[in-house]
Design an enzyme around this catalytic site. Structure first.
Site, short mmCIF file in Angstrom:
data_model
loop_
_atom_site.label_atom_id
_atom_site.label_comp_id
_atom_site.label_asym_id
_atom_site.label_seq_id
_atom_site.Cartn_x
_atom_site.Cartn_y
_atom_site.Cartn_z
N ASN A 147 7.83 -2.56 0.53
CA ASN A 147 7.44 -1.84 -0.67
C ASN A 147 8.41 -2.02 -1.84
OD1 ASN A 147 8.68 -0.25 1.57
ND2 ASN A 147 9.16 1.15 -0.09
N GLN A 175 1.43 -1.68 2.22
CA GLN A 175 1.54 -2.46 0.99
C GLN A 175 0.77 -3.77 1.04
OE1 GLN A 175 2.73 -1.51 -1.86
NE2 GLN A 175 3.91 0.30 -1.32
N HIS A 196 -4.29 5.12 -1.35
CA HIS A 196 -3.86 5.14 -2.76
C HIS A 196 -3.01 3.93 -3.14
CE1 HIS A 196 0.45 6.64 -2.68
NE2 HIS A 196 0.10 6.96 -1.46
N THR A 232 -10.76 18.86 9.54
CA THR A 232 -12.08 18.45 9.03
C THR A 232 -11.99 17.11 8.33
OG1 THR A 232 -12.67 20.77 8.77
CG2 THR A 232 -13.99 19.17 7.53
N CYS A 320 10.14 7.05 -2.76
CA CYS A 320 10.40 7.45 -1.39
C CYS A 320 11.02 6.33 -0.59
CB CYS A 320 9.13 7.97 -0.75
SG CYS A 320 7.73 6.92 -1.00
N1 PLP Z 1 4.59 2.93 4.11
C1 PLP Z 1 4.86 2.14 3.05
C2 PLP Z 1 5.26 0.71 3.27
C3 PLP Z 1 4.76 2.64 1.75
O1 PLP Z 1 5.03 1.86 0.70
C4 PLP Z 1 4.39 4.00 1.57
C5 PLP Z 1 4.33 4.59 0.21
O2 PLP Z 1 5.13 4.27 -0.66
C6 PLP Z 1 4.11 4.78 2.70
C7 PLP Z 1 4.24 4.21 3.95
C8 PLP Z 1 3.70 6.23 2.57
O3 PLP Z 1 2.36 6.27 2.15
P1 PLP Z 1 1.60 7.65 1.85
O4 PLP Z 1 1.89 7.97 0.44
O5 PLP Z 1 0.14 7.32 2.08
O6 PLP Z 1 2.06 8.68 2.81
#
Ligand code: PLP
Length: 386
Positions: A147, A175, A196, A232, A320
């Site tokens: 990411n 990603q 998303h 649900t 994150c």
């Molecule tokens: N895994 C990767 C490689 C990500 O880039 C992200 C989000 O930045 C996630 C997991 C977490 O995704 P979510 O926002 O759907 O919890």
């Protein structure tokens, strides 16, 4: 014109996904577990969506569980495995997203061994092959695409190597999916995806399980998803996710080369204009939309604030993906020093980003560079106007 360059953080909802969500919300809003005709129709639509997703991923619908996103999928899987194998040992790439790293730490403690990455940000495959033989691993977990820097990990090779040794393989493909071909993910034992990241709604994702019997006990409650994941089912979000995925899977192969050429031109121009700047993973196979740059001067938050004032959204890596000390996991695993970590930025384009958008961003970077170079040498309060 300003533009959005933070697609690895999240993407805008695609019109097709919005339409699918509105239609499902109007016509198929009933609880899929209900025992009346309308609920039956929702259940049928839900199963059709599961079949469509299975086809895109090259797997069987029975292996797919819908979740609230990649964080839930990763946590639920690792929690589940640690419950059934409390003394298990896990091999995992050193550049995983925190939603893999943190539950690994919590569930398996110091029984987690990192697979190192090389200086070019690719996975150290030799080290992996050696490590694979040293233990009877409970799981190998490696992401498909990083990411922060966009580097592609050799997940197909890892999946095959694990299969030969009889070790389950989990791939966080959040990603990758929607940007690159996804039809071979069925070879992995577990696959994580997040809507998303490819133009679908937030709070929606999935986990491909090893087999159709496995359940997740992370969430307990009702018998939804055949008793395998409580809560649900959010059919409107599922319908929107599938609509977005179909569209991005169709679009991505047609734009990937052009997008990566514009991305490279942008990044190379900045490197030649800013002596000392460098691209992380420049020589590695990467997502077509991502570039991670270490700039030669100035705190990355100063760059972000001034670019934001001009209407450009970029990031310092990923909200994150910051390490415990607030720094990049990728740079950390490459052994970068603290000063470099404060100068890193991530730029991630989308499916409709234009050549002009890239040129405008480059121009904005140059303006900001001049502004920062000429700013009085005083402690500046960094304030991103929100
Ligand atoms: N895994 C990767 C490689 C990500 O880039 C992200 C989000 O930045 C996630 C997991 C977490 O995704 P979510 O926002 O759907 O919890």
């Amino acid at each position: 014109m300003p533009a959005y360059f933070d697609h690895n953080a999240t993407t805008p909802l695609l019109p097709a996904a919005r339409e699918a969500w509105l239609e499902a919300t109007d016509r198929y809003w009933q609880n899929a577990s209900g025992l009346y005709r309308e609920a039956g129709a929702v259940k049928r639509k839900l199963e059709e969506a599961r079949e469509e997703l299975a086809e895109i991923l090259g797997t069987e619908p029975e292996r797919i569980l819908f979740t609230s996103g990649a964080t839930e999928s990763n946590n639920a899987l690792l929690y589940q495995l640690s419950r059934t194998q409390p003394d298990g040992k896990v091999l995992s790439s050193s550049v995983e997203h925190p939603s893999v790293r943190e539950p690994l730490k919590r569930c398996f403690g110091n029984h987690v061994k990192p697979i190192p990455v090389l200086a070019d940000t690719t996975l150290d495959e030799e080290a992996f092959q050696q490590l694979l033989k040293t233990e009877s691993w409970t799981l190998v977990s490696a992401m498909a695409a990083n990411n922060e820097c966009g580097t592609l990990l050799p997940w197909k090779k890892l999946a095959h190597a694990c299969r030969e040794q009889g070790i389950p393989f989990h791939c966080d493909a959040s990603q990758w999916i929607g940007k690159l071909p996804a039809a071979e993910f069925g070879i992995c034992d577990y696959v994580t995806g997040s809507a998303h990241k490819f133009g679908g709604p937030k709070g929606m994702g999935f986990l491909v399980m090893q087999d159709e019997e496995e359940t997740l006990s992370f969430l307990t409650g009702g018998p939804q998803e055949e008793g395998r994941r409580a809560g649900t089912e959010n059919y409107p979000a599922i319908a929107a996710m599938i609509a977005a995925l179909k569209e991005t899977c169709e679009l991505s192969p047609t734009i990937a080369d052009q997008q990566s050429a514009w991305r490279d031109q942008f990044a190379n121009n900045l490197v030649s204009k800013f002596p000392g700047a460098r691209i992380i993973g420049a020589a590695a196979p990467r997502l077509w939309n991502t570039v991670m740059l270490v700039l030669p001067k100035h705190d990355n938050r100063k760059w972000l604030a001034r670019l934001s004032d001009r209407g450009f959204a970029i990031s310092t890596g990923s909200a994150c993906s910051a390490g415990q000390d607030g720094s990049s996991v990728v740079l950390h695993s490459l052994g970068a020093d603290h000063d470099e970590m404060r100068r890193v930025v991530r730029v991630s384009s989308g499916w409709t980003t234009t050549e002009q958008d890239w040129a405008d961003l480059e121009h904005a970077f140059i303006q900001v560079s001049n502004e920062l170079d000429n700013a009085p040498l005083q402690r500046e309060k960094i304030r991103i106007k929100l």
